[in-house]
Enzyme design. Structure first.
Site, PDB file in Angstrom:
ATOM      1  N   SER A   1       0.852  -1.184   0.000  1.00 40.56           N
ATOM      2  CA  SER A   1       0.000   0.000   0.000  1.00 40.56           C
ATOM      3  C   SER A   1       0.891   1.238   0.000  1.00 40.56           C
ATOM      4  O   SER A   1       1.628   1.481   0.962  1.00 40.56           O
ATOM      5  CB  SER A   1      -0.896  -0.008   1.247  1.00 40.56           C
TER       6      SER A   1
ATOM      7  N   HIS B   1      -1.395  -1.264  -4.125  1.00 39.93           N
ATOM      8  CA  HIS B   1      -2.656  -0.826  -3.518  1.00 39.93           C
ATOM      9  C   HIS B   1      -2.603   0.691  -3.343  1.00 39.93           C
ATOM     10  O   HIS B   1      -1.659   1.230  -2.760  1.00 39.93           O
ATOM     11  CB  HIS B   1      -2.826  -1.536  -2.178  1.00 39.93           C
TER      12      HIS B   1
ATOM     13  N   ASP C   1      -4.634   3.966  -1.938  1.00 37.40           N
ATOM     14  CA  ASP C   1      -5.704   4.367  -1.015  1.00 37.40           C
ATOM     15  C   ASP C   1      -6.149   5.806  -1.261  1.00 37.40           C
ATOM     16  O   ASP C   1      -5.340   6.730  -1.147  1.00 37.40           O
ATOM     17  CB  ASP C   1      -5.196   4.273   0.427  1.00 37.40           C
TER      18      ASP C   1
ATOM     19  N   MET D   1      -8.722   8.781   0.039  1.00 36.98           N
ATOM     20  CA  MET D   1      -9.566   9.202   1.169  1.00 36.98           C
ATOM     21  C   MET D   1     -10.066  10.615   0.932  1.00 36.98           C
ATOM     22  O   MET D   1      -9.313  11.464   0.445  1.00 36.98           O
ATOM     23  CB  MET D   1      -8.750   9.180   2.460  1.00 36.98           C
TER      24      MET D   1
ATOM     25  N   HIS E   1      -8.381   1.660  -3.880  1.00 33.78           N
ATOM     26  CA  HIS E   1      -9.321   1.513  -2.761  1.00 33.78           C
ATOM     27  C   HIS E   1      -9.949   2.877  -2.484  1.00 33.78           C
ATOM     28  O   HIS E   1      -9.297   3.760  -1.915  1.00 33.78           O
ATOM     29  CB  HIS E   1      -8.535   0.980  -1.551  1.00 33.78           C
TER      30      HIS E   1
ATOM     31  N   MET F   1     -11.962   5.206  -0.512  1.00 36.59           N
ATOM     32  CA  MET F   1     -12.588   5.461   0.791  1.00 36.59           C
ATOM     33  C   MET F   1     -13.231   6.832   0.708  1.00 36.59           C
ATOM     34  O   MET F   1     -12.751   7.814   1.283  1.00 36.59           O
ATOM     35  CB  MET F   1     -11.525   5.410   1.895  1.00 36.59           C
TER      36      MET F   1
ATOM     37  N   MET G   1     -12.053  -5.238   5.465  1.00 38.08           N
ATOM     38  CA  MET G   1     -11.185  -4.326   6.227  1.00 38.08           C
ATOM     39  C   MET G   1     -10.914  -4.927   7.597  1.00 38.08           C
ATOM     40  O   MET G   1     -11.846  -5.306   8.314  1.00 38.08           O
ATOM     41  CB  MET G   1     -11.832  -2.951   6.384  1.00 38.08           C
TER      42      MET G   1
ATOM     43  N   ASP H   1      -7.144  -6.008   4.192  1.00 36.49           N
ATOM     44  CA  ASP H   1      -6.395  -4.744   4.260  1.00 36.49           C
ATOM     45  C   ASP H   1      -6.437  -4.206   5.683  1.00 36.49           C
ATOM     46  O   ASP H   1      -7.517  -3.963   6.228  1.00 36.49           O
ATOM     47  CB  ASP H   1      -7.070  -3.756   3.282  1.00 36.49           C
TER      48      ASP H   1
HETATM   49  C1  DX5 Z   1      -6.241   1.980   5.690  1.00 33.58           C
HETATM   50  C2  DX5 Z   1      -5.839   1.684   4.279  1.00 33.58           C
HETATM   51  C3  DX5 Z   1      -4.799   0.645   4.175  1.00 33.58           C
HETATM   52  C4  DX5 Z   1      -3.498   1.016   4.821  1.00 33.58           C
HETATM   53  C5  DX5 Z   1      -2.944  -0.232   5.414  1.00 33.58           C
HETATM   54  O1  DX5 Z   1      -7.290   2.846   5.686  1.00 33.58           O
HETATM   55  O2  DX5 Z   1      -6.954   1.269   3.523  1.00 33.58           O
HETATM   56  O3  DX5 Z   1      -4.594   0.219   2.831  1.00 33.58           O
HETATM   57  O4  DX5 Z   1      -2.540   1.553   3.929  1.00 33.58           O
HETATM   58  O5  DX5 Z   1      -1.828   0.077   6.157  1.00 33.58           O
HETATM   59  P1  DX5 Z   1      -1.185  -0.973   7.181  1.00 33.58           P
HETATM   60  O6  DX5 Z   1      -0.790  -2.174   6.377  1.00 33.58           O
HETATM   61  O7  DX5 Z   1      -0.024  -0.221   7.740  1.00 33.58           O
HETATM   62  O8  DX5 Z   1      -2.248  -1.287   8.199  1.00 33.58           O
HETATM   63 ZN    ZN Z   2      -6.556   0.293   1.564  1.00 39.06          ZN
END
Ligand code: DX5
Ligand code: ZN
Length: 223
Positions: free
Chosen positions: A12, A37, A39, A41, A70, A72, A141, A179
């Site tokens: 990620s 991956h 992310d 947000m 991903h 969010m 999750m 994840d």
């Molecule tokens: C959290 C993200 C994850 C995050 C995971 O909201 O969706 O993808 O990067 O990070 P680790 O592996 O450090 O928990």
């Molecule tokens: Zn993620």
């Protein structure tokens, strides 16, 4: 039990060193990462803001690995086209973020991308039961989304097992992604529970050794 060779591990980039991102992506591709991956947000669906379209476009130029995006964010349907055009290969959105789950899946596939759906730790599996036959990927999750580096929620192992059973019953080609909070111990647990696609952020980018060595340690943990 899933064959260890068929388990995908994806770093990620949320935990990457953004000043070294191009080099780190190349290092991880050479080291055998299966996907990247990414992310996203929005500061509304989750209490944080991360990275968006220009960074995704840059990563697209910097790797030939599949990019697993991903989302969010609220109203993911508004954003499918933009993230597909910016270079995502797989687009995963939260079932909690839209009343039109099937429509969003259709629009992802309409852009020629692989569609996935995800749920937060406290969301019941009934939220994805009806969409399961229509998606190629389900993401469970194992932390509350919004931040890297959180601790794995152990109770999610039972949920992963139940999703694996649902997939075997209804859509056996579906990837089961996990994840959040993955490390050398929890990767073993989630794979034993039925995951075959694992995201790791801090365990790859901030676990002491180089990203490639950290990735190799995760891979070894499931051999
Ligand atoms: C959290 C993200 C994850 C995050 C995971 O909201 O969706 O993808 O990067 O990070 P680790 O592996 O450090 O928990
Ligand atoms: Zn993620």
């Amino acid at each position: 039990m899933i064959d260890a060779r068929d388990i995908w591990i994806g770093p990620s980039v949320l935990s990457a060193d953004f000043l070294q991102l191009g080099d780190q992506l190349l290092e991880l591709e050479t080291a055998g990462a299966d996907f990247i991956h990414f992310d996203v947000m929005d500061g509304r669906f989750v209490p944080n803001i991360s990275i968006g379209l220009p960074v995704l476009e840059a990563i697209r130029r910097g790797t030939s690995l599949p990019i697993d995006c991903h989302l969010m964010l609220d109203d993911p349907g508004w954003w499918v086209e933009a993230f597909a055009d910016a270079g995502a290969d797989r687009i995963v959105f939260h079932a909690e973020a839209t009343p039109h789950i099937h429509r969003v899946v259709q629009s992802i596939e309409g852009k020629g991308k692989i569609a996935g759906v995800t749920i937060n730790p406290a969301t019941s599996l009934t939220a994805i039961d009806e969409i399961l036959p229509y998606v190629a990927q389900v993401l469970i999750m194992t932390v509350n989304p919004g931040f890297g580096g959180q601790s794995f929620i152990e109770g999610m192992l039972e949920k992963i097992k139940r999703v694996r059973e649902m997939i075997e019953r209804r859509n056996s080609d579906c990837r089961l992604e996990v994840d959040g909070g993955i490390n050398q111990q929890t990767i073993r647990e989630v794979v034993d529970a039925g995951a075959d696609m694992v995201v790791a952020g801090s365990a790859v980018f901030s676990a002491g050794n180089s990203p490639s060595e950290n990735l190799a340690a995760l891979r070894n943990a499931i051999q």
